[in-house]
Design a protein around this motif. Structure first.
Motif, PDB file in Angstrom:
ATOM      1  N   GLY A  34      -0.374  -1.656  -6.128  1.00 60.07           N
ATOM      2  CA  GLY A  34      -1.025  -2.971  -6.056  1.00 60.07           C
ATOM      3  C   GLY A  34      -0.723  -3.636  -4.716  1.00 60.07           C
ATOM      4  O   GLY A  34      -1.590  -4.280  -4.107  1.00 60.07           O
ATOM      5  N   ARG A  38      -3.217  -5.151  -2.008  1.00 63.36           N
ATOM      6  CA  ARG A  38      -2.997  -6.526  -1.546  1.00 63.36           C
ATOM      7  C   ARG A  38      -2.917  -6.581  -0.019  1.00 63.36           C
ATOM      8  O   ARG A  38      -3.367  -7.549   0.602  1.00 63.36           O
ATOM      9  CB  ARG A  38      -1.702  -7.098  -2.160  1.00 63.36           C
ATOM     10  N   ARG A 179      -9.647 -11.350 -13.559  1.00 63.60           N
ATOM     11  CA  ARG A 179      -9.178 -10.191 -12.782  1.00 63.60           C
ATOM     12  C   ARG A 179      -9.116  -8.933 -13.662  1.00 63.60           C
ATOM     13  O   ARG A 179      -9.554  -7.860 -13.260  1.00 63.60           O
ATOM     14  CB  ARG A 179      -7.806 -10.496 -12.186  1.00 63.60           C
TER      15      ARG A 179
HETATM   16  O1   DC Z   1      -0.901  -4.943  -9.449  1.00 63.82           O
HETATM   17  P1   DC Z   1      -1.410  -6.038  -8.491  1.00 63.82           P
HETATM   18  O2   DC Z   1      -1.724  -7.314  -9.173  1.00 63.82           O
HETATM   19  O3   DC Z   1      -0.507  -6.218  -7.333  1.00 63.82           O
HETATM   20  O4   DC Z   1      -2.809  -5.430  -7.933  1.00 63.82           O
HETATM   21  C1   DC Z   1      -3.696  -6.187  -7.143  1.00 63.82           C
HETATM   22  C2   DC Z   1      -5.117  -5.652  -7.319  1.00 63.82           C
HETATM   23  O5   DC Z   1      -5.236  -4.367  -6.711  1.00 63.82           O
HETATM   24  C3   DC Z   1      -5.580  -5.446  -8.767  1.00 63.82           C
HETATM   25  O6   DC Z   1      -6.163  -6.622  -9.298  1.00 63.82           O
HETATM   26  C4   DC Z   1      -6.565  -4.321  -8.673  1.00 63.82           C
HETATM   27  C5   DC Z   1      -6.116  -3.524  -7.459  1.00 63.82           C
HETATM   28  N1   DC Z   1      -5.436  -2.294  -7.817  1.00 63.82           N
HETATM   29  C6   DC Z   1      -6.221  -1.178  -8.053  1.00 63.82           C
HETATM   30  O7   DC Z   1      -7.449  -1.265  -8.015  1.00 63.82           O
HETATM   31  N2   DC Z   1      -5.647   0.025  -8.314  1.00 63.82           N
HETATM   32  C7   DC Z   1      -4.307   0.148  -8.370  1.00 63.82           C
HETATM   33  N3   DC Z   1      -3.770   1.350  -8.603  1.00 63.82           N
HETATM   34  C8   DC Z   1      -3.483  -0.991  -8.138  1.00 63.82           C
HETATM   35  C9   DC Z   1      -4.084  -2.207  -7.890  1.00 63.82           C
END
Ligand code: DC
Length: 219
Positions: A34, A38, A179
């Motif tokens: 994530g 980000r 989200r």
């Molecule tokens: O886990 P996080 O909230 O830090 O992740 C931020 C965004 O990144 C989440 O809303 C979707 C994307 N994400 C993704 O598409 N695939 C992943 N393996 C991790 C995060």
């Protein structure tokens, strides 16, 4: 032989707290995917790029270098083009930019390749949305972490309050649901629970209880 733990689930269910603690207890590498999405979201905001604009994002991807590193205490740091941005990416706006731009194929291709490379030949604990279903389909242990919407919103609200961010539980809850909906309904590698994942509901558990449960049951 290396051992891989894949941890997936919706936002604020306790994935990264668990992944970090397991990695520490087991001496594995912690990979926060994530944080990588980000980092891209942060780049787009900083450079005034609309995070819905796939074509524009594709045209700048080559200029974005995301790396992870660990300090002496083994804390994970995220670098964007060589600059440590770890303390700048945990905001609601960056989360939204990450969630929207992570729908695009080239963004995912770039980061998934990097994630697989980081996990090569190492025992690791990786958390995200598509780890068991896409990044590490042969992981030795697949966990799917959930918690009620209200519990996740409360946890997020308390975190934001601690950071001095002025918000309400209702607002946080609405943002979380939006989200989650986007992350689980997108076309490419949406959040899904694979058949062989073990689901853990952390609603009524403390962070330590979740770690103890996993360690006792699987290690
Ligand atoms: O886990 P996080 O909230 O830090 O992740 C931020 C965004 O990144 C989440 O809303 C979707 C994307 N994400 C993704 O598409 N695939 C992943 N393996 C991790 C995060």
């Amino acid at each position: 032989m290396s051992y891989k733990i894949a941890i997936d689930g919706p936002s604020s269910a306790g994935k990264s707290t668990l992944a970090k603690a397991l990695a520490r207890e087991l001496g594995y590498v912690y990979i926060d995917t994530g944080a990588m999405y980000r980092a891209i979201g942060y780049y787009l905001i900083e450079n005034g790029i609309d995070f819905h604009d796939e074509e524009k994002i594709n045209s700048v991807l080559d200029k974005i270098d995301v790396t992870l590193d660990y300090d002496k205490e083994n804390n994970l740091h995220v670098y964007l083009n060589g600059k440590d941005i770890s303390d700048k990416i945990r905001t609601q706006t960056v989360g939204e930019a990450a969630s929207v731009s992570s729908q695009f194929a080239k963004v995912r291709e770039k980061l998934v390749a990097l994630q697989r490379k980081l996990a090569e030949e190492k025992s690791c604990c990786m958390d995200g949305r598509d780890i068991a279903s896409n990044v590490l389909p042969n992981a030795n242990l697949k966990l799917y972490i959930v918690a009620s919407d209200e519990c996740r919103a409360k946890r997020r609200y308390l975190e934001e309050k601690e950071k001095g961010i002025d918000t309400t539980i209702e607002k946080v809850l609405a943002e979380l649901r939006e989200r989650d909906y986007r992350d689980s309904h997108r076309e490419l590698n949406p959040l899904t629970k694979v058949k062989d994942a073990i689901e853990i509901d952390t609603t009524e558990m403390t962070a330590d209880e979740v770690v103890d449960y996993v360690l006792q049951r699987f290690f």
